[in-house]
Design a protein around this motif. Sequence first.
Motif, PDB file in Angstrom:
ATOM      1  N   LEU A   9       0.842  -1.262  -0.053  1.00 19.44           N
ATOM      2  CA  LEU A   9      -0.405   0.455  -0.182  1.00 19.44           C
ATOM      3  C   LEU A   9       1.134   1.464   0.071  1.00 19.44           C
ATOM      4  O   LEU A   9       0.077   2.586  -0.520  1.00 19.44           O
ATOM      5  N   SER A  10       1.973   0.894   0.966  1.00 21.24           N
ATOM      6  CA  SER A  10       2.507   2.254   0.276  1.00 21.24           C
ATOM      7  C   SER A  10       3.571   2.677  -0.602  1.00 21.24           C
ATOM      8  O   SER A  10       3.712   4.100  -0.957  1.00 21.24           O
ATOM      9  N   VAL A  11       3.489   2.305  -1.412  1.00 18.81           N
ATOM     10  CA  VAL A  11       4.445   2.182  -2.697  1.00 18.81           C
ATOM     11  C   VAL A  11       3.369   2.662  -3.899  1.00 18.81           C
ATOM     12  O   VAL A  11       2.959   3.763  -4.084  1.00 18.81           O
ATOM     13  N   PRO A  12       2.235   2.194  -3.668  1.00 19.80           N
ATOM     14  CA  PRO A  12       1.219   2.725  -4.710  1.00 19.80           C
ATOM     15  C   PRO A  12       0.635   4.224  -4.454  1.00 19.80           C
ATOM     16  O   PRO A  12       0.550   5.348  -5.381  1.00 19.80           O
ATOM     17  N   ARG A  13       1.071   4.272  -2.688  1.00 16.45           N
ATOM     18  CA  ARG A  13       0.192   5.574  -2.500  1.00 16.45           C
ATOM     19  C   ARG A  13       1.565   6.368  -2.741  1.00 16.45           C
ATOM     20  O   ARG A  13       0.869   7.835  -3.078  1.00 16.45           O
ATOM     21  N   ALA A  14       2.687   6.941  -2.865  1.00 17.47           N
ATOM     22  CA  ALA A  14       3.683   7.502  -2.345  1.00 17.47           C
ATOM     23  C   ALA A  14       3.861   7.993  -4.226  1.00 17.47           C
ATOM     24  O   ALA A  14       3.776   8.307  -5.242  1.00 17.47           O
ATOM     25  N   LEU A  95      16.897  12.408  -8.897  1.00 19.16           N
ATOM     26  CA  LEU A  95      16.758  10.753  -9.319  1.00 19.16           C
ATOM     27  C   LEU A  95      17.803   9.685  -7.525  1.00 19.16           C
ATOM     28  O   LEU A  95      17.836   9.052  -7.436  1.00 19.16           O
ATOM     29  N   LEU A  96      19.388  10.706  -7.895  1.00 15.94           N
ATOM     30  CA  LEU A  96      19.871  10.561  -6.057  1.00 15.94           C
ATOM     31  C   LEU A  96      19.010  10.379  -5.528  1.00 15.94           C
ATOM     32  O   LEU A  96      19.621   9.886  -4.641  1.00 15.94           O
ATOM     33  N   ARG A  97      18.416  11.244  -5.104  1.00 14.57           N
ATOM     34  CA  ARG A  97      17.962  11.476  -4.090  1.00 14.57           C
ATOM     35  C   ARG A  97      16.379  10.520  -4.015  1.00 14.57           C
ATOM     36  O   ARG A  97      16.347  10.019  -3.150  1.00 14.57           O
ATOM     37  N   VAL A  98      16.095   9.648  -4.864  1.00 20.61           N
ATOM     38  CA  VAL A  98      15.504   9.005  -4.555  1.00 20.61           C
ATOM     39  C   VAL A  98      15.660   7.501  -4.834  1.00 20.61           C
ATOM     40  O   VAL A  98      15.618   6.597  -4.074  1.00 20.61           O
ATOM     41  N   ARG A  99      17.078   7.401  -4.781  1.00 17.94           N
ATOM     42  CA  ARG A  99      17.872   6.121  -4.809  1.00 17.94           C
ATOM     43  C   ARG A  99      18.106   5.534  -3.547  1.00 17.94           C
ATOM     44  O   ARG A  99      17.319   5.006  -3.016  1.00 17.94           O
ATOM     45  N   ILE A 100      17.896   6.681  -2.402  1.00 20.00           N
ATOM     46  CA  ILE A 100      18.118   6.487  -1.080  1.00 20.00           C
ATOM     47  C   ILE A 100      16.940   6.360  -0.528  1.00 20.00           C
ATOM     48  O   ILE A 100      17.136   5.917   0.897  1.00 20.00           O
ATOM     49  N   LEU A 101      15.666   6.094  -1.306  1.00 20.37           N
ATOM     50  CA  LEU A 101      14.898   6.303  -0.304  1.00 20.37           C
ATOM     51  C   LEU A 101      13.964   5.030  -1.015  1.00 20.37           C
ATOM     52  O   LEU A 101      14.892   4.212  -1.272  1.00 20.37           O
ATOM     53  N   PRO A 102      13.088   4.100   0.423  1.00 20.52           N
ATOM     54  CA  PRO A 102      13.063   2.960   0.175  1.00 20.52           C
ATOM     55  C   PRO A 102      12.124   2.568  -0.468  1.00 20.52           C
ATOM     56  O   PRO A 102      10.976   3.538  -1.247  1.00 20.52           O
TER      57      PRO A 102
END
Length: 282
Positions: A9-14, A95-102
């Motif tokens: 659920l967290s991935v689709p919401r984000a 993209l660099l910031r996105v990479r470090i997110l779960p």
Amino acid sequence: MTPTRSLPLSVPRAAARQAYGDLRPSIMGAGAASIVLTVTAILVVSRISDGPLQGFGSSSAFGTMFAASCVGGFASLVMVQIGAETYTDRIGGALLRVRILPHGPLTWAIGKTLSTIVLVFIMQAMILLGATFIDVAMPATGTALLCLLIAALASLACAPLGFFLSVFIRGVYSYMVNMVICLALFVAGCCYPPSALPGWVQGIQMVLPTYWSGHLTRWALVGDPSWEIGGSFRPALAVGALLAWVVVGFALVPPVIRRSFRKETIGGLSRAQSTIRSQTGL
């Protein structure tokens, strides 16, 4: 609830929040003017082009064929949009910031798919509505709904190709090359009869979703096969080709995205920004 259970659920919401953030300036801000101008230009060309192309055995006006092709063929712009936004996110450090997110790369890819497909689908629906309004095409309600379904399927089928091409966009020159490739795919079969292209180009087109997108909407709206490769409509094959791109394409997108994100580093970003400044003379 554990983090593992909340993941689906967290991935689709984000992803939905990201898609909304990407879409808002495009459909509510300055981008809306660009959409209106693009659709208006297509409709104007369709309206004034009231004669068939000579030498293709077509009884339908070029404007009618052009408008019908654009309803489906505009799905090719999904590739252009994904490539452009990926380039902007890459050089801006997003993209660099996105990479470090779960699960950041997966969330980013889903959000980018949603936003680009919705944006292009709005344009496709506007072209279909406008063509009906100016009497270029007069589909029945069922045909219009079928065309919208085709448009959505076509945009979904073109999205994986956009991600595959965006992997190679890491500078000004590679960005320009990829945009030329995307625009060439868009033009083939949308603004010009695919049957008039060289044989080797026709062979390439028949394995890509870009040709089949316009093929289906020309079949649904016009019924004139003079532009088609082989001189006939093959709707079942066209639907199968688009579905294959959706299934196989999106199966290959995750590993391609993961491999691409591994190359996003602080040093790489600094070098890319320095190279771009040098290439642009800044």
